[in-house]
Every structure is written in structure tokens, then in C-alpha cells.
Design a protein around this motif. Structure first.
Motif, PDB file in Angstrom:
ATOM      1  N   ALA A  30      -6.966  -4.977   4.145  1.00 24.40           N
ATOM      2  CA  ALA A  30      -7.448  -5.347   2.812  1.00 24.40           C
ATOM      3  C   ALA A  30      -6.743  -6.597   2.313  1.00 24.40           C
ATOM      4  O   ALA A  30      -7.097  -7.146   1.289  1.00 24.40           O
ATOM      5  CB  ALA A  30      -7.208  -4.197   1.843  1.00 24.40           C
ATOM      6  N   SER A  31      -5.717  -7.007   3.014  1.00 29.70           N
ATOM      7  CA  SER A  31      -4.992  -8.197   2.599  1.00 29.70           C
ATOM      8  C   SER A  31      -4.465  -8.862   3.848  1.00 29.70           C
ATOM      9  O   SER A  31      -3.944  -8.192   4.727  1.00 29.70           O
ATOM     10  CB  SER A  31      -3.823  -7.806   1.705  1.00 29.70           C
ATOM     11  OG  SER A  31      -3.030  -8.933   1.462  1.00 29.70           O
ATOM     12  N   HIS A  89       7.214  -7.272  -8.787  1.00 29.43           N
ATOM     13  CA  HIS A  89       6.299  -6.287  -8.206  1.00 29.43           C
ATOM     14  C   HIS A  89       5.970  -5.265  -9.288  1.00 29.43           C
ATOM     15  O   HIS A  89       6.853  -4.588  -9.778  1.00 29.43           O
ATOM     16  CB  HIS A  89       6.931  -5.585  -7.011  1.00 29.43           C
ATOM     17  CG  HIS A  89       7.110  -6.505  -5.838  1.00 29.43           C
ATOM     18  ND1 HIS A  89       7.556  -6.069  -4.625  1.00 29.43           N
ATOM     19  CD2 HIS A  89       6.885  -7.806  -5.695  1.00 29.43           C
ATOM     20  CE1 HIS A  89       7.613  -7.085  -3.788  1.00 29.43           C
ATOM     21  NE2 HIS A  89       7.209  -8.156  -4.423  1.00 29.43           N
ATOM     22  N   ASN A 116       1.826  -8.144   5.950  1.00 29.59           N
ATOM     23  CA  ASN A 116       3.121  -8.684   6.407  1.00 29.59           C
ATOM     24  C   ASN A 116       3.450  -8.327   7.849  1.00 29.59           C
ATOM     25  O   ASN A 116       4.519  -8.651   8.333  1.00 29.59           O
ATOM     26  CB  ASN A 116       4.245  -8.186   5.485  1.00 29.59           C
ATOM     27  CG  ASN A 116       4.329  -6.674   5.444  1.00 29.59           C
ATOM     28  OD1 ASN A 116       3.322  -5.992   5.607  1.00 29.59           O
ATOM     29  ND2 ASN A 116       5.509  -6.146   5.227  1.00 29.59           N
ATOM     30  N   SER A 121       8.835  -0.217  -1.966  1.00 28.86           N
ATOM     31  CA  SER A 121      10.280  -0.409  -2.146  1.00 28.86           C
ATOM     32  C   SER A 121      10.917   0.897  -2.623  1.00 28.86           C
ATOM     33  O   SER A 121      10.231   1.774  -3.171  1.00 28.86           O
ATOM     34  CB  SER A 121      10.529  -1.504  -3.180  1.00 28.86           C
ATOM     35  OG  SER A 121       9.972  -1.109  -4.414  1.00 28.86           O
ATOM     36  N   ALA A 135     -13.951  -5.948  -0.827  1.00 32.37           N
ATOM     37  CA  ALA A 135     -14.358  -5.039  -1.905  1.00 32.37           C
ATOM     38  C   ALA A 135     -15.549  -5.601  -2.675  1.00 32.37           C
ATOM     39  O   ALA A 135     -15.621  -6.801  -2.945  1.00 32.37           O
ATOM     40  CB  ALA A 135     -13.193  -4.803  -2.846  1.00 32.37           C
ATOM     41  N   ASN A 150       0.178   0.826   3.326  1.00 31.82           N
ATOM     42  CA  ASN A 150       1.198  -0.227   3.266  1.00 31.82           C
ATOM     43  C   ASN A 150       0.980  -1.020   1.979  1.00 31.82           C
ATOM     44  O   ASN A 150      -0.058  -1.676   1.820  1.00 31.82           O
ATOM     45  CB  ASN A 150       1.078  -1.150   4.489  1.00 31.82           C
ATOM     46  CG  ASN A 150       2.231  -2.130   4.581  1.00 31.82           C
ATOM     47  OD1 ASN A 150       3.362  -1.806   4.186  1.00 31.82           O
ATOM     48  ND2 ASN A 150       1.968  -3.322   5.099  1.00 31.82           N
ATOM     49  N   SER A 186       2.660   1.057  -3.930  1.00 30.11           N
ATOM     50  CA  SER A 186       3.077   1.249  -5.325  1.00 30.11           C
ATOM     51  C   SER A 186       2.414   0.294  -6.301  1.00 30.11           C
ATOM     52  O   SER A 186       2.617   0.395  -7.505  1.00 30.11           O
ATOM     53  CB  SER A 186       4.597   1.086  -5.422  1.00 30.11           C
ATOM     54  OG  SER A 186       4.965  -0.145  -4.837  1.00 30.11           O
ATOM     55  N   GLY A 187       1.593  -0.631  -5.806  1.00 32.78           N
ATOM     56  CA  GLY A 187       0.948  -1.589  -6.701  1.00 32.78           C
ATOM     57  C   GLY A 187      -0.348  -1.032  -7.263  1.00 32.78           C
ATOM     58  O   GLY A 187      -0.593   0.185  -7.241  1.00 32.78           O
ATOM     59  N   GLY A 188      -1.190  -1.941  -7.777  1.00 31.70           N
ATOM     60  CA  GLY A 188      -2.434  -1.526  -8.412  1.00 31.70           C
ATOM     61  C   GLY A 188      -3.327  -0.730  -7.474  1.00 31.70           C
ATOM     62  O   GLY A 188      -3.719   0.408  -7.767  1.00 31.70           O
ATOM     63  N   VAL A 189      -3.644  -1.302  -6.324  1.00 29.13           N
ATOM     64  CA  VAL A 189      -4.549  -0.626  -5.382  1.00 29.13           C
ATOM     65  C   VAL A 189      -3.839   0.568  -4.745  1.00 29.13           C
ATOM     66  O   VAL A 189      -4.396   1.666  -4.643  1.00 29.13           O
ATOM     67  CB  VAL A 189      -5.031  -1.600  -4.282  1.00 29.13           C
ATOM     68  CG1 VAL A 189      -5.985  -0.891  -3.320  1.00 29.13           C
ATOM     69  CG2 VAL A 189      -5.728  -2.824  -4.899  1.00 29.13           C
ATOM     70  N   LEU A 193      -2.372  -3.201   2.615  1.00 30.20           N
ATOM     71  CA  LEU A 193      -2.562  -3.953   1.372  1.00 30.20           C
ATOM     72  C   LEU A 193      -1.545  -5.084   1.239  1.00 30.20           C
ATOM     73  O   LEU A 193      -1.411  -5.679   0.180  1.00 30.20           O
ATOM     74  CB  LEU A 193      -2.408  -3.000   0.165  1.00 30.20           C
ATOM     75  CG  LEU A 193      -3.393  -1.836   0.118  1.00 30.20           C
ATOM     76  CD1 LEU A 193      -2.965  -0.802  -0.914  1.00 30.20           C
ATOM     77  CD2 LEU A 193      -4.794  -2.344  -0.195  1.00 30.20           C
ATOM     78  N   LEU A 204     -11.799  -5.020   4.973  1.00 28.37           N
ATOM     79  CA  LEU A 204     -12.347  -4.571   3.688  1.00 28.37           C
ATOM     80  C   LEU A 204     -12.610  -5.770   2.797  1.00 28.37           C
ATOM     81  O   LEU A 204     -11.700  -6.552   2.514  1.00 28.37           O
ATOM     82  CB  LEU A 204     -11.333  -3.634   3.005  1.00 28.37           C
ATOM     83  CG  LEU A 204     -11.606  -3.295   1.538  1.00 28.37           C
ATOM     84  CD1 LEU A 204     -12.944  -2.582   1.382  1.00 28.37           C
ATOM     85  CD2 LEU A 204     -10.490  -2.429   0.977  1.00 28.37           C
ATOM     86  N   TYR A 225      10.307  -0.208   2.843  1.00 27.60           N
ATOM     87  CA  TYR A 225      10.083  -1.271   3.834  1.00 27.60           C
ATOM     88  C   TYR A 225      11.326  -2.126   4.084  1.00 27.60           C
ATOM     89  O   TYR A 225      11.420  -2.813   5.091  1.00 27.60           O
ATOM     90  CB  TYR A 225       8.885  -2.154   3.458  1.00 27.60           C
ATOM     91  CG  TYR A 225       8.959  -2.820   2.096  1.00 27.60           C
ATOM     92  CD1 TYR A 225       9.766  -3.925   1.870  1.00 27.60           C
ATOM     93  CD2 TYR A 225       8.189  -2.355   1.043  1.00 27.60           C
ATOM     94  CE1 TYR A 225       9.819  -4.533   0.630  1.00 27.60           C
ATOM     95  CE2 TYR A 225       8.238  -2.947  -0.211  1.00 27.60           C
ATOM     96  CZ  TYR A 225       9.053  -4.045  -0.412  1.00 27.60           C
ATOM     97  OH  TYR A 225       9.110  -4.642  -1.640  1.00 27.60           O
ATOM     98  N   GLN A 246      -4.938  -9.320  -8.355  1.00 22.75           N
ATOM     99  CA  GLN A 246      -4.614 -10.457  -7.487  1.00 22.75           C
ATOM    100  C   GLN A 246      -5.728 -11.513  -7.547  1.00 22.75           C
ATOM    101  O   GLN A 246      -5.467 -12.718  -7.499  1.00 22.75           O
ATOM    102  CB  GLN A 246      -4.444  -9.941  -6.049  1.00 22.75           C
ATOM    103  CG  GLN A 246      -3.948 -10.950  -5.058  1.00 22.75           C
ATOM    104  CD  GLN A 246      -2.463 -11.244  -5.213  1.00 22.75           C
ATOM    105  OE1 GLN A 246      -1.677 -10.345  -5.428  1.00 22.75           O
ATOM    106  NE2 GLN A 246      -2.094 -12.507  -5.121  1.00 22.75           N
ATOM    107  N   ASN A 289      10.256   2.168  -6.139  1.00 24.63           N
ATOM    108  CA  ASN A 289       8.997   2.830  -6.470  1.00 24.63           C
ATOM    109  C   ASN A 289       8.752   4.122  -5.689  1.00 24.63           C
ATOM    110  O   ASN A 289       7.666   4.695  -5.770  1.00 24.63           O
ATOM    111  CB  ASN A 289       7.832   1.859  -6.248  1.00 24.63           C
ATOM    112  CG  ASN A 289       7.845   0.748  -7.277  1.00 24.63           C
ATOM    113  OD1 ASN A 289       8.237   0.984  -8.427  1.00 24.63           O
ATOM    114  ND2 ASN A 289       7.467  -0.458  -6.882  1.00 24.63           N
TER     115      ASN A 289
END
Ligand SMILES: NC(=O)c1ccc[n+]([C@@H]2O[C@H](COP(=O)([O-])OP(=O)(O)OC[C@H]3O[C@@H](n4cnc5c(N)ncnc54)[C@H](OP(=O)(O)O)[C@@H]3O)[C@@H](O)[C@H]2O)c1
Length: 329
Positions: free
Chosen positions: A242-243, A318, A223, A184, A275, A158, A161-164, A220, A273, A202, A41, A187
Motif C-alpha cells: 500500500a506504500s 508520527h 521500508n 514503534s 485505494a 507494517n 499505529s498510524g491512520g490506516v 503501509l 493496493l 521496528y 498522506q 505505540n
């Protein structure tokens, strides 16, 4: 050398393949021949120069560091005379401030670690920023620890399924937690395979209204309002932000400031966080990977020439795990 260079802020069309000089190394640095790099990101934030507040650090009119890419796995080409921890030929990985979408990148020796023995350069390039963020968020900021149980064993991720998130499921498991993954339906299977005990789609269920309590939530996505996330926390639980979602100017800052201002008045811990690279954390990740507890998830590999397309795909679709740039064979 070939490099993906950005002379102005904008969408992915500002990323151009150019021939530029191999970076010079200074005291304390090593030069890495890049075998693979991965998309984060942060590459999108730096390409677009958003949120605008971040330009104070990145460069007001154009990026101060024009070559994109922060994750690298490769081979040490040369070292500064004062560096004794690495030598030419070592297989290493690192998070760098910029420059890994190129044939060579300079890095501070103190940020570099020997890469795991059991995985490829492509897999290794997915680890530094994403897995480092997951480990820092869960263990250091979230105080989850396999020996003591940390702040508790029921962990919700939350954005799992992504990178982190795909690293966070595995690391939380390795630290002894029972993991609920929010992602989702597409995933869900991956989240179970990585060790989630429960998966929440979600689109079907809002976990902040389900009534379940968690000892640690790693957010993460950004939302849900902080007060909704706190509803899903145990009375003494910890929320790690973290986001922050947020707008074009302040990005996550507004939400983070709000959360920190309310923190002294609630029994739950609300922590932010941010990083940071750490070779010690990379050494811990190497151990987790070589022991088989953590396995990097690569969704797709692109050649260096298609870096702009890879970043577009990262933003528009995604990803399931990580997108990788294969730089040299
Ligand atoms: N604080 C720091 O220092 C730091 C460091 C690194 C990253 N980050 C942040 O961490 C976030 C995740 O990074 P990443 O590289 O893992 O991104 P990513 O690979 O794009 O993953 C995003 C994840 O969010 C999920 N998602 C999307 N909409 C969702 C929703 N409504 N509810 C729950 N999950 C949803 C996606 O799930 P599906 O694909 O299944 O829909 C996917 O698992 C980014 O915002 C990034 O900026 C922060």
C-alpha cells in the motif's frame, strides 16, 4: 466561505486560509456543510506535488483542484434535483477528490454514505480514506474474510499505529485474523488495545528476519525490499503493497513495477493496493463501527485556521491514529 486554498506546489506555507465561493453542485452531486475533515498522506502529496509523476493527474504547474482535504464528515446542505438518496439534514461522510478543508464541499452522491450513529463528526471524518484503505487492502485485495478465513488468518501489518494501520488492526481482528502489529515502542500499548496479538518494535526487531511466516502482510511503510517481505510470508501467502517509499520523481512506482514483474515467477501473491472511494465500503465500515468492532482513533483536533500546522505535525511527528480539522461547530 472559509477554505484552505493552495495556488502553487510547495511545503505547508502554500496552504492559505481564504474566502472563496461556496462550490456549485452539478447533476448527481450533493453539497455537504463540513463539520470535520481529517489529514491524510494524500494531502501532503497534493500540497508538494510529489512524486512528480503524479502531477500528470494533479496538475503540472499548480494543482487543478486548489482546495485541499479529501475526508469529510458533515451535514447535507442541498442536493441536485436528480439525487433521491439523501436530503438536507442527513449526517454523512465521504472521501472526495479535494475540497474538504472548507466550510462546504461538493461530493458525488454515489461516493457518500450515512455516517455511523455512534460516533462524533470528528471521529467519522477519520474513516473514509484510512479505514477504506485498510478494508480494501485486507478484504478485497488481500482476500481476508471472516467466514472463509480468506487467504489465511495470520496477518502482519507494517505501520500499524498510524491512520490506516490503527484501522487495519481492528478490521483484521473483526475478520477473524490473528494480528501482528509492527510500530514503534511508543505505540505498542495502543496496538495491543486495538486487538493485536503481538507487537513488534521496528527499532529492535526486523520482522523480515525473525523466521515467522504470515498468510497476509499489509505493508503501509515501504521500508523493506519486496524480496525481504516475501521471506516473512507463508509459501502461498499474500503481500499487499500500500506504500512504496521511493524517490521524488517516481515515488512508489519503481518498487511496484519490480514487484509486479516478478509476481508470475513466485508462488506467493504480490498485489498492489490503489485505494478507491466506495460508498458500499463506507456502509460496511458503518456497520463495523456501530457494532463496536472498530473505533476511530483521534490523536488531536485542530481548527481550520491551523490546517497547515496539522499537516506539518502529520509529516514531522508520527501520529497515533488520526489528526482532525474541526471546521464548524
Ligand atoms: N495505496 C493506497 O491507495 C494508499 C491509501 C492510503 C494510504 N496509503 C499509504 O499508507 C501509508 C500509511 O498511511 P497513514 O495515513 O497510516 O500514515 P501515518 O498515519 O503517518 O502512519 C505511518 C505509520 O508508519 C509507522 N512507521 C514509521 N516508520 C516505520 C518503520 N520503519 N517500520 C514500521 N512502521 C513504521 C508509524 O509508526 P510509529 O508512529 O509507531 O513510528 C505509523 O504507524 C502512507 O505511506 C500512505 O501513503 C496508501
Amino acid at each position: 466561505m472559509k477554505a484552505i486554498v493552495q495556488r502553487e506546489y510547495g511545503s505547508t506555507e502554500v496552504l492559505q486560509l481564504e474566502q472563496i465561493d461556496v462550490p456549485a453542485i452539478g447533476a448527481g452531486d450533493v453539497l455537504i456543510r463540513v463539520r470535520a475533515a481529517s489529514i491524510n498522506q494524500a494531502d501532503w502529496f497534493l500540497t508538494t506535488g510529489t512524486p512528480l509523476i503524479a502531477r500528470a493527474a494533479f496538475g503540472v504547474r499548480r494543482p487543478k483542484l486548489p482546495v485541499r482535504g479529501q475526508d469529510v464528515a458533515g451535514i447535507i446542505e442541498s442536493v441536485s434535483p436528480d439525487v433521491s438518496s439523501f436530503r438536507a439534514g442527513d449526517r454523512v461522510y465521504a472521501e472526495v477528490p479535494a475540497g474538504s478543508f472548507a466550510e462546504f464541499v461538493a461530493a458525488r452522491a454515489g461516493d457518500v454514505a450515512m455516517m455511523p450513529r455512534t460516533i462524533s463528526f470528528e471521529q467519522a471524518s477519520t474513516v473514509p480514506l484510512a479505514a477504506g484503505t485498510a478494508l480494501q487492502g485486507l478484504r478485497e485485495v488481500g482476500c481476508l474474510d471472516a467466514r472463509t478465513g480468506g487467504c489465511g488468518a495470520r496477518v502482519l501489518i507494517n505501520g500499524a499505529s498510524g491512520g490506516v494501520g490503527s484501522f487495519a488492526i481492528q478490521i483484521a481482528n473483526a475478520l477473524g485474523a490473528e494480528v501482528t502489529a509492527v510500530c514503534s515502542a511508543r505505540n505498542a500499548e495502543q496496538a495491543f488495545a486495538l486487538g493485536a496479538a503481538r507487537v513488534i518494535d521496528y527499532a529492535v526487531e526486523d520482522f523480515t528476519r525473525a523466521g515467522d511466516k504470515h498468510d497476509l502482510i499489509l505493508d503501509l511503510v515501504g521500508n523493506h525490499p519486496v524480496r525481504a517481505l516475501r521471506r516473512a510470508l507463508a509459501r502461498t501467502g499474500t503481500l499487499v503493497l500500500a506504500s512504496g517509499g521511493g524517490g521524488r520523481i517516481l515515488g512508489p512506482m519503481g518498487r511496484i513495477i519490480g514487484a509486479l514483474v516478478s509476481a508470475p515467477f513466485v508462488s506467493q501473491q504480490v498485489r498492489v493496493l490503489s485505494a478507491t472511494p466506495s460508498a458500499a465500503r463506507l456502509d460496511a465500515l458503518t456497520e463495523l463501527i456501530d457494532s463496536g468492532a472498530v473505533s476511530p482513533q483521534v490523536e488531536r483536533v485542530y481548527p481550520l485556521e491551523q490546517t497547515a500546522q496539522a499537516l506539518r505535525d502529520f509529516v514531522e511527528q508520527h501520529a497515533r491514529g488520526k489528526l482532525v480539522i474541526a471546521v464548524s461547530p
